[in-house]
Scaffold this active site. Structure first.
Site, PDB file in Angstrom:
ATOM      1  N   ASN A  91      53.815  38.521  41.033  1.00  0.00           N
ATOM      2  CA  ASN A  91      53.936  38.614  39.799  1.00  0.00           C
ATOM      3  C   ASN A  91      54.816  39.998  39.515  1.00  0.00           C
ATOM      4  OD1 ASN A  91      52.305  41.092  39.243  1.00  0.00           O
ATOM      5  ND2 ASN A  91      50.380  39.843  40.211  1.00  0.00           N
ATOM      6  N   ASP A 106      45.456  35.570  40.307  1.00  0.00           N
ATOM      7  CA  ASP A 106      44.277  35.015  40.051  1.00  0.00           C
ATOM      8  C   ASP A 106      44.086  33.455  41.093  1.00  0.00           C
ATOM      9  OD1 ASP A 106      43.298  36.438  37.806  1.00  0.00           O
ATOM     10  OD2 ASP A 106      44.767  35.523  36.369  1.00  0.00           O
ATOM     11  N   LYS A 138      58.275  27.872  58.286  1.00  0.00           N
ATOM     12  CA  LYS A 138      58.936  27.935  56.856  1.00  0.00           C
ATOM     13  C   LYS A 138      59.005  26.417  56.188  1.00  0.00           C
ATOM     14  CE  LYS A 138      62.962  29.069  54.477  1.00  0.00           C
ATOM     15  NZ  LYS A 138      64.541  28.558  54.659  1.00  0.00           N
ATOM     16  N   PHE A 180      42.068  46.786  33.272  1.00  0.00           N
ATOM     17  CA  PHE A 180      43.418  46.727  32.424  1.00  0.00           C
ATOM     18  C   PHE A 180      43.288  45.150  32.150  1.00  0.00           C
ATOM     19  CE2 PHE A 180      46.499  49.919  32.366  1.00  0.00           C
ATOM     20  CZ  PHE A 180      45.789  50.942  32.901  1.00  0.00           C
ATOM     21  N   LYS A 205      37.031  40.030  27.100  1.00  0.00           N
ATOM     22  CA  LYS A 205      37.047  40.563  28.888  1.00  0.00           C
ATOM     23  C   LYS A 205      36.137  41.573  29.110  1.00  0.00           C
ATOM     24  CE  LYS A 205      41.249  39.080  30.142  1.00  0.00           C
ATOM     25  NZ  LYS A 205      42.723  39.295  30.611  1.00  0.00           N
ATOM     26  N   LYS A 244      33.146  41.108  31.518  1.00  0.00           N
ATOM     27  CA  LYS A 244      33.447  41.882  32.965  1.00  0.00           C
ATOM     28  C   LYS A 244      32.441  43.130  32.999  1.00  0.00           C
ATOM     29  CE  LYS A 244      37.765  40.439  34.070  1.00  0.00           C
ATOM     30  NZ  LYS A 244      38.867  40.510  35.111  1.00  0.00           N
TER      31      LYS A 244
HETATM   32  N1  CTP Z   1      41.338  41.635  38.127  1.00  0.00           N
HETATM   33  C1  CTP Z   1      40.557  41.575  39.189  1.00  0.00           C
HETATM   34  N2  CTP Z   1      40.427  40.571  40.292  1.00  0.00           N
HETATM   35  C2  CTP Z   1      41.202  39.483  39.910  1.00  0.00           C
HETATM   36  C3  CTP Z   1      41.786  39.446  38.614  1.00  0.00           C
HETATM   37  C4  CTP Z   1      41.858  40.316  37.771  1.00  0.00           C
HETATM   38  O1  CTP Z   1      40.243  42.545  39.647  1.00  0.00           O
HETATM   39  N3  CTP Z   1      41.114  38.563  40.682  1.00  0.00           N
HETATM   40  C5  CTP Z   1      41.455  42.805  37.308  1.00  0.00           C
HETATM   41  C6  CTP Z   1      42.635  43.361  37.241  1.00  0.00           C
HETATM   42  O2  CTP Z   1      42.892  44.437  37.889  1.00  0.00           O
HETATM   43  C7  CTP Z   1      42.500  44.065  35.640  1.00  0.00           C
HETATM   44  C8  CTP Z   1      41.411  43.140  34.872  1.00  0.00           C
HETATM   45  O3  CTP Z   1      40.748  42.310  36.135  1.00  0.00           O
HETATM   46  O4  CTP Z   1      41.928  45.266  35.606  1.00  0.00           O
HETATM   47  C9  CTP Z   1      41.919  42.117  33.945  1.00  0.00           C
HETATM   48  O5  CTP Z   1      43.171  41.192  34.748  1.00  0.00           O
HETATM   49  P1  CTP Z   1      43.707  40.042  33.933  1.00  0.00           P
HETATM   50  O6  CTP Z   1      44.641  39.232  34.632  1.00  0.00           O
HETATM   51  O7  CTP Z   1      44.088  40.576  32.486  1.00  0.00           O
HETATM   52  O8  CTP Z   1      42.331  39.273  33.532  1.00  0.00           O
HETATM   53  P2  CTP Z   1      41.530  37.990  34.299  1.00  0.00           P
HETATM   54  O9  CTP Z   1      40.312  38.571  34.613  1.00  0.00           O
HETATM   55  O10 CTP Z   1      42.660  37.459  35.408  1.00  0.00           O
HETATM   56  O11 CTP Z   1      41.646  36.864  32.927  1.00  0.00           O
HETATM   57  P3  CTP Z   1      42.743  36.028  32.353  1.00  0.00           P
HETATM   58  O12 CTP Z   1      43.827  35.854  33.363  1.00  0.00           O
HETATM   59  O13 CTP Z   1      42.121  34.750  32.342  1.00  0.00           O
HETATM   60  O14 CTP Z   1      43.348  36.676  31.267  1.00  0.00           O
END
Ligand code: CTP
Length: 431
Positions: free
Chosen positions: A214, A283, A293, A327, A341, A345
């Protein structure tokens, strides 16, 4: 407290006047030392008028009486006196030349001589053409200085006086003033905290050469690391791949995948009093990683499985008194999604970034955010990431203050069950 501003010779020298003003606004007493080439860009008189002090422009007496031993003597020890007077030395702008002199211990002018003579914290705010900034010689000099404890206030990216666009523009004066305040240890309000901080993005391999990743650069997380460290916290920085240099005195743990980040977080959780998860964690990860490869053989469908939610797992492993801040990168309905969230969480606060605006957010030097707790949504408008880092930490520190949930809610509202549970986690007194 007293600060010497060293001005070296670049076009950004005119901005040094703003740096002086920004420091004075923080009630610091300022004196200025200029190199000879700085005086080609701006007159000493400007700084003399701003500071009310004589500006030091040379290692040697300007109009001295050659027969007078006293006046020679006075001038030649002036750098020692100035070095002892200053509680901090900040060089803004710092040219490639002055950085090279500092790194190699040359002392053929007042500023470089004072640098060697001072025991106070030294900060440099480089400003130069992008190619000069990126040149291995400059980067090697900066590395030497960083290793010796000099704080480098990174230049910003943008259009430069030479017509190029890229890194090399001196950091904003306000940011330089904040860095000086931190170096002076004027706010040591995070002493005693151990922060487990994640930053950057993770990478999930598809084959030996490709990955799913990302756009996170790690800049926000690294800025928080630096801010927390200079406020007296011990920082363990768990970082995905990033081109950034870790701030001095921060323990850096490098990881690549979401799973490695998870293991690193869980391994170090017990040491932390505060967990901040600024990383952009993948995610999903591919079910299969090819050994060789992958060849282009036509349409390709990837099968992905969700990664573990590290933040949620950290909350499940939370120990009493440990604060956890997440975050959330959102492209729409930031506060609404952030609130959901926060509750889902079970964290103490969520920093919501609107990543839909190209001028702020990913890889940029500025950012804006909303700091969301159960009861408050604090708007942090656009500012440099390093400053935003301090503002976020101000709010995190405020979470530690014992307070009544009813005061937070406004005395009329009856707290809900969820709010009470969150209050217990945060050790808030419910009246
Ligand atoms: N985070 C995490 N582990 C994951 C995904 C996210 O610890 N596998 C943490 C990130 O470091 C951040 C927070 O969760 O502090 C939110 O991340 P974000 O990508 O905005 O949220 P998601 O939980 O992935 O929700 P969505 O993508 O559905 O908005």
């Amino acid at each position: 407290m007293k600060v010497t501003v060293g001005v070296s010779g670049g076009i950004a020298a005119y901005k040094a006047a703003e740096v002086v003003r920004a420091l004075q606004r923080q009630a610091l007493e300022v004196r200025v030392v200029m190199t000879a080439s700085a005086q080609q860009f701006i007159q000493p008189l400007t700084f003399a008028a701003l500071t009310g002090h004589k500006v030091i422009t040379s290692l040697w007496p300007q109009h001295h009486d050659r027969n007078s031993y006293d006046s020679d003597m006075e001038s030649s020890i002036e750098h020692i006196a100035e070095a002892q007077w200053a509680d901090a030395l900040v060089v803004a702008p710092a040219t490639a030349n002055i950085l090279a002199k500092f790194a190699h211990g040359l002392s053929d002018d007042f500023l470089s001589t004072m640098y060697l003579a001072t025991a106070a914290p030294v900060l440099v705010a480089p400003a130069m053409n992008t190619n000069m900034w990126e040149h291995p010689a400059t980067q090697a000099n900066l590395e030497t200085l960083r290793r010796r404890g000099v704080r480098v206030i990174e230049p910003a990216s943008g259009p430069l006086a030479c017509g190029m666009v890229g890194p090399g523009r001196m950091a904003e004066p306000e940011l330089i003033a904040t860095a000086v305040l931190n170096a002076l240890g004027r706010s040591h309000d995070m002493a005693g905290e151990t922060i487990l901080l994640t930053a950057g993005g993770t990478r999930e391999a598809l084959d030996p050469v490709r990955f799913l990743g990302n756009r996170s650069s790690g800049k926000m997380g690294y800025a928080i690391a630096e801010a927390a460290q200079s406020r007296g916290a011990k920082v363990i920085l768990i970082s995905g791949p990033s081109a950034l240099y870790p701030p001095p005195h921060v323990e850096l743990v490098r990881v690549t995948t979401a799973d490695e980040m998870r293991n690193a977080v869980l391994a170090r959780m017990a040491e932390a009093t505060l967990v901040i998860k600024a990383a952009a964690v993948a995610d999903y990860r591919p079910v299969n990683v090819a050994d060789q490869k992958m060849k282009r053989t036509g349409p390709l469908t990837l099968e992905l499985v969700p990664t573990e939610d590290i933040l949620a797992e950290a909350v499940r492993n939370r120990r009493p008194g440990q604060l956890i801040v997440g975050f959330a990168a959102e492209t729409e309905n930031g506060v609404e999604n952030g609130r959901a969230k926060l509750l889902r969480k079970g964290v103490d606060a969520i920093v919501i970034n609107d990543v839909s605006k190209p001028e702020i957010g990913f890889d940029s030097d500025a950012n804006a955010a909303t700091f969301l707790t159960l009861t408050k949504a604090i708007d942090l408008p656009e500012m440099p990431k390093r400053k935003l880092a301090d503002r976020i930490l101000d709010e995190v520190v405020a979470l530690r203050r014992p307070q009544s949930l009813l005061v937070e809610l406004g005395a009329t509202q009856v707290p809900s069950r969820e709010e009470k549970q969150a209050a217990v986690r945060r050790q808030i007194i419910i009246e």
